[in-house]
Design a protein around this motif. Structure first.
Motif, PDB file in Angstrom:
ATOM      1  N   VAL A 152       0.724  -1.105   0.047  1.00 60.79           N
ATOM      2  CA  VAL A 152       0.081  -0.027   0.026  1.00 60.79           C
ATOM      3  C   VAL A 152       1.073   1.242  -0.086  1.00 60.79           C
ATOM      4  CG1 VAL A 152      -1.712   1.320   1.276  1.00 60.79           C
ATOM      5  CG2 VAL A 152      -1.711  -1.167   1.094  1.00 60.79           C
ATOM      6  N   LEU A 153       0.599   2.054  -0.744  1.00 62.00           N
ATOM      7  CA  LEU A 153       1.344   3.524  -1.002  1.00 62.00           C
ATOM      8  C   LEU A 153       0.273   4.403  -0.560  1.00 62.00           C
ATOM      9  CD1 LEU A 153       3.532   5.600  -2.017  1.00 62.00           C
ATOM     10  CD2 LEU A 153       2.292   5.504  -4.026  1.00 62.00           C
ATOM     11  N   TYR A 176       0.807  -1.891  -6.538  1.00 63.30           N
ATOM     12  CA  TYR A 176       0.556  -1.282  -5.352  1.00 63.30           C
ATOM     13  C   TYR A 176      -1.056  -0.876  -5.271  1.00 63.30           C
ATOM     14  CZ  TYR A 176       5.292  -0.897  -3.368  1.00 63.30           C
ATOM     15  OH  TYR A 176       6.380  -0.811  -2.875  1.00 63.30           O
ATOM     16  N   ARG A 177      -1.520  -0.785  -4.228  1.00 69.81           N
ATOM     17  CA  ARG A 177      -2.981  -0.269  -3.618  1.00 69.81           C
ATOM     18  C   ARG A 177      -2.388   1.013  -3.149  1.00 69.81           C
ATOM     19  NH1 ARG A 177      -1.232  -4.800  -3.877  1.00 69.81           N
ATOM     20  NH2 ARG A 177      -1.962  -5.563  -1.727  1.00 69.81           N
ATOM     21  N   VAL A 178      -3.331   2.123  -3.572  1.00 68.60           N
ATOM     22  CA  VAL A 178      -2.867   3.476  -3.510  1.00 68.60           C
ATOM     23  C   VAL A 178      -4.096   4.323  -2.736  1.00 68.60           C
ATOM     24  CG1 VAL A 178      -2.146   5.678  -4.504  1.00 68.60           C
ATOM     25  CG2 VAL A 178      -1.441   3.586  -5.416  1.00 68.60           C
ATOM     26  N   ASP A 205     -11.199  -1.255  -3.637  1.00 63.19           N
ATOM     27  CA  ASP A 205     -10.107  -1.471  -2.701  1.00 63.19           C
ATOM     28  C   ASP A 205      -8.760  -1.555  -3.173  1.00 63.19           C
ATOM     29  OD1 ASP A 205     -10.034  -3.813  -4.192  1.00 63.19           O
ATOM     30  OD2 ASP A 205     -10.500  -5.245  -2.852  1.00 63.19           O
ATOM     31  N   GLN A 206      -8.791  -1.106  -4.423  1.00 57.69           N
ATOM     32  CA  GLN A 206      -7.238  -0.784  -5.185  1.00 57.69           C
ATOM     33  C   GLN A 206      -6.876   0.659  -4.989  1.00 57.69           C
ATOM     34  OE1 GLN A 206      -5.824  -3.368  -6.878  1.00 57.69           O
ATOM     35  NE2 GLN A 206      -7.231  -4.557  -5.645  1.00 57.69           N
ATOM     36  N   ALA A 224       0.697   2.720   5.935  1.00 54.75           N
ATOM     37  CA  ALA A 224       0.959   2.557   4.663  1.00 54.75           C
ATOM     38  C   ALA A 224       2.507   1.797   4.635  1.00 54.75           C
ATOM     39  CB  ALA A 224       0.815   3.438   3.677  1.00 54.75           C
ATOM     40  N   ASP A 225       2.872   0.770   3.535  1.00 48.03           N
ATOM     41  CA  ASP A 225       4.188   0.350   3.424  1.00 48.03           C
ATOM     42  C   ASP A 225       5.042   1.586   3.020  1.00 48.03           C
ATOM     43  OD1 ASP A 225       3.294  -2.210   4.156  1.00 48.03           O
ATOM     44  OD2 ASP A 225       2.123  -2.280   2.362  1.00 48.03           O
ATOM     45  N   ARG A 226       4.456   2.474   2.070  1.00 46.52           N
ATOM     46  CA  ARG A 226       5.308   3.250   1.459  1.00 46.52           C
ATOM     47  C   ARG A 226       4.617   4.774   1.353  1.00 46.52           C
ATOM     48  NH1 ARG A 226      10.846   2.120   0.169  1.00 46.52           N
ATOM     49  NH2 ARG A 226      10.665   1.024   2.106  1.00 46.52           N
ATOM     50  N   GLY A 227       5.204   5.988   1.442  1.00 46.35           N
ATOM     51  CA  GLY A 227       4.523   7.111   1.481  1.00 46.35           C
ATOM     52  C   GLY A 227       5.246   8.079   0.442  1.00 46.35           C
TER      53      GLY A 227
END
Length: 461
Positions: A152-153, A176-178, A205-206, A224-227
């Motif tokens: 998730v981003l 990724y889901r954003v 949900d994407q 989130a995993d990434r930002g």
């Protein structure tokens, strides 16, 4: 010129179960202070549940993701989306963000083009030695697989230019889901893009739209995993040191002109680099360093930029950014304080052009510095404001560091080599190229894929 909006637009959050209208709503006002929209702000619990659901969701197959983004490009540019046809959307953005409507229209087209070429962009970011999938026959003898660093981003979106939203869909293309947190200065562009992506085939949900207050915004990045975060120096300080957050801060973009070239032959390039797109972007030139006496260049810039007039942002002829009058006055005061000790060629008596409705256009400014490392050269302001300084080869590249783009108008190959070797310069344009030049497949501040992905060695039977 588009017609004004007759009633406030409701901008709902777009969660994994569909639109959500919160009890906590924030007014979105245009540059005159008139309310034009109402933004639903989600509570922290809603944000947490949404990110958990997105992490559990499986991404679409790679070819389906690319095809859906290409479909979204056409929908985004041409269709009525979230109740707004393209021209009404452009009018809304121009009135709220203060961005000239012609710039919004151009961004609509350029964003659609970049979405349509998203496969080109993500493939350009992939190391040549990697494969997309472990099923690739090359993995039988060992191969590097291009794999996500997370699922998730979270995107803290900016409001200074709608074109910035052309970047984060690359994360969707990579699986990724954003989750996008819109700026209150421009909630319309991310709402339009997220909705277009849903219409094109991405599940709820994407990709989500999660308007939040500041506290919940921080929790989005934590969970989130990434930002991906945009903002000024204060935002950079707040998130510096977080390896999971990619910062898109001030550009401090520059131009250097050496004595082996005649700046008069490149004046159009310099003027456009300072003022195009309203002069408010990170890729607009903040400083120009010229070998020799910069006075003649300052005079030419002041003459050209001084001919730009302030108009309401929705006017087809508008080229300058517009802010609420109080904000414009604060920017003007900051400029005048900052410019103490410089020679003013334009804007020394103020840059506010009162439009008479509670808003003001920001007129251009040109100031001459005594040396290339003067602190003003690093001051980036949200309108066409340029600091011009003398430069010599003995000054080296130190005054050019900390720049998103450096356009080098020079025949000095050694200088170009040094610019390319400097870690504090993200992009180098050699010759008469606008600082805002971008193209799908080329990195902006590095490739987004470098931040989102990694190479893993795989060998299989």
């Amino acid at each position: 010129m588009g017609a004004p909006l007759s009633a406030p637009i409701g901008i709902d959050a777009l969660g994994t179960r569909g639109p959500y209208r919160s009890l906590h709503r924030s007014p979105v006002t245009d540059v005159s202070g008139r309310e034009v929209a109402e933004l639903s702000l989600i509570p922290a619990l809603f944000a947490d549940r949404t990110l958990r659901a997105m992490r559990r969701a499986e991404p679409l197959p790679a070819d389906e993701r690319i095809a859906a983004i290409v479909r979204a490009a056409r929908i985004f540019a041409e269709d009525t989306v979230a109740g707004l046809p393209p021209e009404a959307y452009a009018h809304a953005v121009s009135r709220v963000a203060g961005t000239p409507v012609a710039v919004v229209r151009a961004a609509l087209r350029s964003t659609a083009e970049r979405l349509a070429r998203v496969d080109e962009s993500v493939r350009a970011s992939r190391p040549a030695g990697t494969v997309d999938d472990w099923h690739d026959p090359r993995a039988l003898t060992g191969a590097a697989v291009w794999a996500r660093r997370g699922e998730v981003l979270a995107v803290h979106a900016p409001g200074n230019h709608p074109g910035t939203h052309s970047l984060w869909p690359q994360a969707l293309a990579l699986g990724y889901r954003v989750a996008v947190r819109p700026s209150r200065r421009d909630p319309f562009t991310p709402q339009r893009l997220v909705t277009a992506l849903h219409l094109a085939g991405f599940g709820l949900d994407q990709v989500t739209l999660l308007p939040t207050g500041h506290d919940t915004a921080d929790s989005l990045l934590r969970n989130a995993d990434r930002g991906l975060v945009y903002g000024g120096a204060d935002v950079v300080r707040r998130y510096a040191g977080r390896p999971t957050v990619l910062l898109q801060g001030p550009g401090r973009t520059k131009i250097v002109v050496t004595a082996d070239t005649d700046w008069r032959e490149h004046l159009d390039t310099i003027v456009d680099s300072v003022s195009a797109h309203g002069g408010a972007g990170c890729v607009n030139a903040t400083a120009v360093l010229v070998e020799g006496d910069p006075s003649a260049l300052c005079a030419a810039l002041a003459e050209r930029l001084g001919s730009l007039t302030g108009l309401p942002p929705e006017d087809d002829g508008a080229v300058l950014p517009v802010q609420p009058l109080r904000t414009a006055r604060a920017i003007e005061a900051h400029l005048l304080r900052t410019a103490v000790g410089t020679r003013s060629w334009l804007g020394g008596n103020g840059i506010v052009h009162d439009l008479g409705d509670g808003s003001a256009a920001l007129l251009p400014a040109v100031h001459q510095l005594v040396r290339p490392d003067a602190p003003q050269a690093a001051v980036e302001l949200p309108f066409p404001c340029v600091w011009v300084a003398p430069w010599t080869p003995e000054d080296g590249i130190a005054p050019l560091r900390d720049s998103l783009v450096v356009t080098a108008i020079t025949r000095d190959d050694t200088l170009v080599d040094r610019l390319l070797a400097e870690p504090g310069i993200a992009n180098v344009h050699v010759g008469s190229h606008r600082t805002y030049f971008m193209d799908p497949g080329l990195p902006h501040d590095g490739y987004l894929g470098e931040f989102l992905m990694r190479s893993k060695s795989v060998v299989r039977d």
